[in-house]
Design a protein around this motif. Structure first.
Motif, short mmCIF file in Angstrom:
data_model
loop_
_atom_site.label_atom_id
_atom_site.label_comp_id
_atom_site.label_asym_id
_atom_site.label_seq_id
_atom_site.Cartn_x
_atom_site.Cartn_y
_atom_site.Cartn_z
N GLU A 45 40.00 44.42 40.52
CA GLU A 45 38.60 43.97 40.65
C GLU A 45 38.55 42.49 41.02
N LEU A 46 39.43 41.70 40.41
CA LEU A 46 39.47 40.27 40.72
C LEU A 46 39.84 40.04 42.18
N GLY A 47 40.86 40.77 42.67
CA GLY A 47 41.26 40.63 44.06
C GLY A 47 40.16 41.02 45.02
N MET A 48 39.46 42.11 44.71
CA MET A 48 38.36 42.56 45.58
C MET A 48 37.21 41.56 45.56
N THR A 49 36.95 40.98 44.40
CA THR A 49 35.89 39.96 44.30
C THR A 49 36.25 38.73 45.12
N ALA A 50 37.50 38.30 45.03
CA ALA A 50 37.96 37.14 45.81
C ALA A 50 37.81 37.41 47.31
N PHE A 51 38.18 38.61 47.73
CA PHE A 51 38.06 38.97 49.15
C PHE A 51 36.60 38.94 49.58
N ALA A 52 35.72 39.54 48.77
CA ALA A 52 34.31 39.61 49.12
C ALA A 52 33.67 38.22 49.19
N MET A 53 34.10 37.31 48.30
CA MET A 53 33.49 35.99 48.24
C MET A 53 34.04 35.02 49.28
N SER A 54 35.26 35.25 49.76
CA SER A 54 35.91 34.23 50.58
C SER A 54 36.19 34.63 52.03
#
Length: 431
Positions: A45-54
């Motif tokens: 979830e953290l990796g997906m959030t980072a991808f979505a935000m950056s």
């Protein structure tokens, strides 16, 4: 070779720091990392959030701005290494893998952008010269951000006052430069109108913010609540120092820049003005970065971003690396004192988010205007039509591309369309 080495090294160390939760560049990710480290969010979830935000900011903002100024905007590197580092689980092997991939990413950004620029120059319609116009409104518009931050946090009247005084200061400097009023040993001194206006605006912002004092006698709440997290940052100070030194050295070589304003000034040969802009931006971001770092135990790979100003004003990259590392050391060691200061002056702590919002709004407008000017220089007439249509369609579609990126991405699109028109014989470039 030195430039390539610096970017590969920056890519490796920042990806590793992101993987270990030591430091990330995206301010929005910093508060989320403790959720994963303390077991409330999965690594996936953290990796997906980072991808979505950056990811969108890398493609739509960092890379187009880098192409327009021929200097790498740091966002195109560090937002990417945030994604890479957080995509891997923490572990000896996976952390090493993240570092290797981060280094390859840094090399790819360096050599890839050079290849893109060369490819553009080989097209029937070379739109690189026109594309460089994107940054022209950014430099002038940026001086308005302190007034906007004041209007957002305090009152519109105070914002107007700060804007008016800053504008007057700018014009007085323009007159002084023209009339050569300031001289040292008979040599006229030329000041930066935008730089002075920015300093005046920041003085108003800090002054208004410091008028708000806490009435609570316990002025160490922020520091005492997050003692363990501040200690965690101090534990890894040496890693962040290396990152800061590498970034300062790369900035000294005019390889990278910390923001679009200083990037455009540096690409125009205005080194002093670029340094002033970088330092002013750093001062403005201290409350935001310090607050999130203290509360989360996650620092930034470039600290409070003073390393960019240090790099610009250093005489050579070797000293820049030393000074940059020392600046990071001092920033980390003063975190606890900063926490007490922010407790005492809540107005300054609250100004962090308003400064970020103001900068974003200024850049949205400036880059849209710059993109329109660039597109119209590439294909006269059609350029304005293309950018206006691109902006409005993006809004109607729910803003899949962030507003800051609409101008640069739209200008690239117009350049590609212009080349197609040339190949079809429907447009003849003006020589």
């Amino acid at each position: 070779m030195l430039e390539a080495f610096l970017l590969v090294s920056i890519g490796m160390i920042t990806a590793v720091m992101a993987n270990l939760g030591i430091a990330v560049f995206n301010d929005g990710l910093r508060p989320i990392i403790p959720e994963n480290m303390e077991g409330r969010m999965s690594r996936r979830e953290l990796g997906m959030t980072a991808f979505a935000m950056s990811f969108g900011l890398v493609i739509g903002f960092g890379i187009p701005i880098s192409i327009s100024g021929s200097i790498l905007l740091i966002h195109s590197i560090l937002l990417g290494t945030d994604i890479i580092g957080l995509a891997f689980r923490r572990g000896k092997l996976t952390t090493v893998m993240a570092g290797i991939l981060g280094g390859l990413y840094g090399a790819g950004i360096y050599f890839g952008l050079q290849a893109v620029v060369k490819a553009f120059q080989m097209l029937p319609l070379n739109f690189i010269d026109g594309f460089n116009k994107i940054g022209e409104p950014v430099v002038v518009s940026f001086m308005a951000f302190p007034a906007i931050a004041i209007a957002l946090q305090f009152t519109v009247k105070k914002g107007i006052l700060a804007f008016a005084v800053a504008a007057l200061a700018r014009q007085l400097v323009v007159y002084s430069n023209t009339a050569k009023l300031i001289k040292i040993n008979g040599t006229a001194v030329v000041l930066s109108p935008e730089g002075i206006a920015l300093i005046v605006g920041m003085a108003f912002l800090i002054g208004f913010a410091m008028k708000e004092k806490s009435e609570d006698q316990n002025l160490s709440a922020l520091a005492s609540m997050f003692t363990d997290r501040v200690a965690r940052i101090k534990k890894y100070f040496w890693v962040i120092m290396i990152s800061g030194g590498l970034v300062a050295a790369a900035t000294n070589l005019l390889l990278i820049a910390g923001d679009p304003i200083s990037l455009n000034l540096l690409s125009s040969g205005k080194i002093t003005e670029g340094g002033i802009a970088a330092l002013a931006k750093a001062i403005g971001f201290v409350p935001l970065i310090a607050s999130t770092a203290i509360a989360t135990g996650v620092f930034g790979p470039v600290g409070f971003t003073f390393v960019f100003g240090v790099g610009i004003f250093s005489p050579n990259p070797w000293l820049a690396a030393i000074f940059g590392a020392l600046v990071i050391f001092l920033e980390i060691q003063t975190l606890s004192k900063l926490a007490k200061f922010l407790d005492r002056y809540p107005g300054i702590r609250a100004s962090g988010e308003n400064i970020r919002t103001a900068m974003t709004r200024v850049l949205e407008i400036a880059l849209l205007i710059g993109g329109a000017n660039a597109a119209n220089a590439i294909v006269p007439g059609f350029g304005f039509f293309g950018i206006a249509g691109f902006y409005l369609l993006n809004e109607a579609a729910g803003r899949p591309i962030v507003r800051m990126a609409v101008g640069p991405v739209g200008a690239i699109a117009v350049g590609i369309i212009g080349n197609i028109l040339v190949l079809l014989g429907l447009f003849t470039p003006i020589k």
